[in-house]
Motif scaffolding. Structure first.
Motif, PDB file in Angstrom:
ATOM      1  N   PHE A 192       0.834  -1.193   0.000  1.00  0.00           N
ATOM      2  CA  PHE A 192       0.000   0.000   0.000  1.00  0.00           C
ATOM      3  C   PHE A 192       0.870   1.244   0.000  1.00  0.00           C
ATOM      4  N   VAL A 193       0.295   2.320  -0.497  1.00  0.00           N
ATOM      5  CA  VAL A 193       0.870   3.660  -0.353  1.00  0.00           C
ATOM      6  C   VAL A 193      -0.273   4.615  -0.062  1.00  0.00           C
ATOM      7  N   VAL A 194       0.079   5.727   0.553  1.00  0.00           N
ATOM      8  CA  VAL A 194      -0.833   6.854   0.700  1.00  0.00           C
ATOM      9  C   VAL A 194      -0.222   7.965  -0.132  1.00  0.00           C
ATOM     10  N   GLY A 195      -0.905   8.324  -1.206  1.00  0.00           N
ATOM     11  CA  GLY A 195      -0.385   9.341  -2.112  1.00  0.00           C
ATOM     12  C   GLY A 195      -0.371  10.720  -1.480  1.00  0.00           C
ATOM     13  N   MET A 196       0.245  11.657  -2.156  1.00  0.00           N
ATOM     14  CA  MET A 196       0.319  13.039  -1.680  1.00  0.00           C
ATOM     15  C   MET A 196      -1.067  13.654  -1.575  1.00  0.00           C
ATOM     16  N   ASP A 197      -2.052  13.029  -2.248  1.00  0.00           N
ATOM     17  CA  ASP A 197      -3.441  13.486  -2.146  1.00  0.00           C
ATOM     18  C   ASP A 197      -4.158  12.876  -0.941  1.00  0.00           C
ATOM     19  N   GLY A 198      -3.442  12.058  -0.152  1.00  0.00           N
ATOM     20  CA  GLY A 198      -4.017  11.433   1.027  1.00  0.00           C
ATOM     21  C   GLY A 198      -4.836  10.192   0.742  1.00  0.00           C
ATOM     22  N   VAL A 199      -4.850   9.730  -0.505  1.00  0.00           N
ATOM     23  CA  VAL A 199      -5.674   8.588  -0.901  1.00  0.00           C
ATOM     24  C   VAL A 199      -4.868   7.294  -0.815  1.00  0.00           C
ATOM     25  N   LEU A 200      -5.498   6.274  -0.233  1.00  0.00           N
ATOM     26  CA  LEU A 200      -4.927   4.937  -0.128  1.00  0.00           C
ATOM     27  C   LEU A 200      -4.914   4.277  -1.499  1.00  0.00           C
ATOM     28  N   ARG A 201      -3.799   3.622  -1.825  1.00  0.00           N
ATOM     29  CA  ARG A 201      -3.687   2.809  -3.042  1.00  0.00           C
ATOM     30  C   ARG A 201      -3.230   1.423  -2.619  1.00  0.00           C
ATOM     31  N   LEU A 202      -3.819   0.389  -3.206  1.00  0.00           N
ATOM     32  CA  LEU A 202      -3.459  -0.990  -2.906  1.00  0.00           C
ATOM     33  C   LEU A 202      -2.957  -1.694  -4.150  1.00  0.00           C
ATOM     34  N   ALA A 203      -2.040  -2.640  -3.925  1.00  0.00           N
ATOM     35  CA  ALA A 203      -1.501  -3.459  -5.006  1.00  0.00           C
ATOM     36  C   ALA A 203      -1.158  -4.831  -4.426  1.00  0.00           C
ATOM     37  N   PRO A 204      -1.058  -5.841  -5.277  1.00  0.00           N
ATOM     38  CA  PRO A 204      -0.643  -7.150  -4.782  1.00  0.00           C
ATOM     39  C   PRO A 204       0.704  -7.075  -4.055  1.00  0.00           C
ATOM     40  N   ARG A 205       0.946  -8.008  -3.156  1.00  0.00           N
ATOM     41  CA  ARG A 205       2.115  -7.974  -2.268  1.00  0.00           C
ATOM     42  C   ARG A 205       3.436  -7.815  -2.995  1.00  0.00           C
ATOM     43  N   ARG A 206       3.643  -8.491  -4.052  1.00  0.00           N
ATOM     44  CA  ARG A 206       4.950  -8.469  -4.704  1.00  0.00           C
ATOM     45  C   ARG A 206       5.151  -7.254  -5.607  1.00  0.00           C
TER      46      ARG A 206
END
Length: 154
Positions: free
Chosen positions: A34-48
């Motif tokens: 996961f990341v939290v972008g500079m816009d404060g929004v959560l982004r998810l991606a597969p583990r690898r």
């Protein structure tokens, strides 16, 4: 996920639910990127997936790994860390991560369930993970600062 592909933006608990149901049973046993972008929004991606790819190459407010569990008919955060060697976020990034999780209505712990302490060595410039409070560079033996300094602007 190929480099350059961004993680999926999560604007609501429904977005999270829709993304999680697309995962395999095997994927659900491990945490996700996961990341939290500079816009404060959560982004998810597969583990690898790489955190930098999840963020589409952009700077972030937080990054790490996150795992979910189903409780009372909804997904909640079971585990969350700042473990990202792409961004080496400070443990203080929790505030931004918590804000992003709250924004999509996910139940969450009160802090990272696993904290990673990152430091850049002022002597050799290598990134280190500080283990057991030993602020010594594993590459050159130099002293590491007690305050987070991984960002070149820090």
């Amino acid at each position: 996920m190929r480099p350059g592909d961004g993680g999926r933006r999560m604007g609501s608990a429904g977005d999270v639910d829709g993304w999680i149901v697309e995962r395999s049973a095997a994927e659900l046993t491990e945490p996700f990127t996961f990341v939290v972008g500079m816009d404060g929004v959560l982004r998810l991606a597969p583990r690898r997936s790489e955190h930098v790819a999840c963020a589409g190459g952009d700077m972030v407010l937080g990054a790490g790994e996150i795992g979910f569990t189903r409780e009372a008919g909804r997904w909640i955060v079971r585990e969350v860390s700042n473990q990202s060697t792409g961004y080496c976020p400070d443990v203080s990034s929790w505030a931004e991560v918590a804000r992003a999780l709250d924004a999509v209505g996910l139940g969450r712990p009160s802090r990272f369930t696993h904290e990673v302490v990152f430091r850049r060595c002022p002597d050799c410039q290598e990134h280190n993970i500080v283990r057991e409070g030993d602020f010594v560079c594993v590459f050159c033996g130099g002293d590491l600062p007690t305050a987070w300094n991984v960002d070149p602007g820090a």
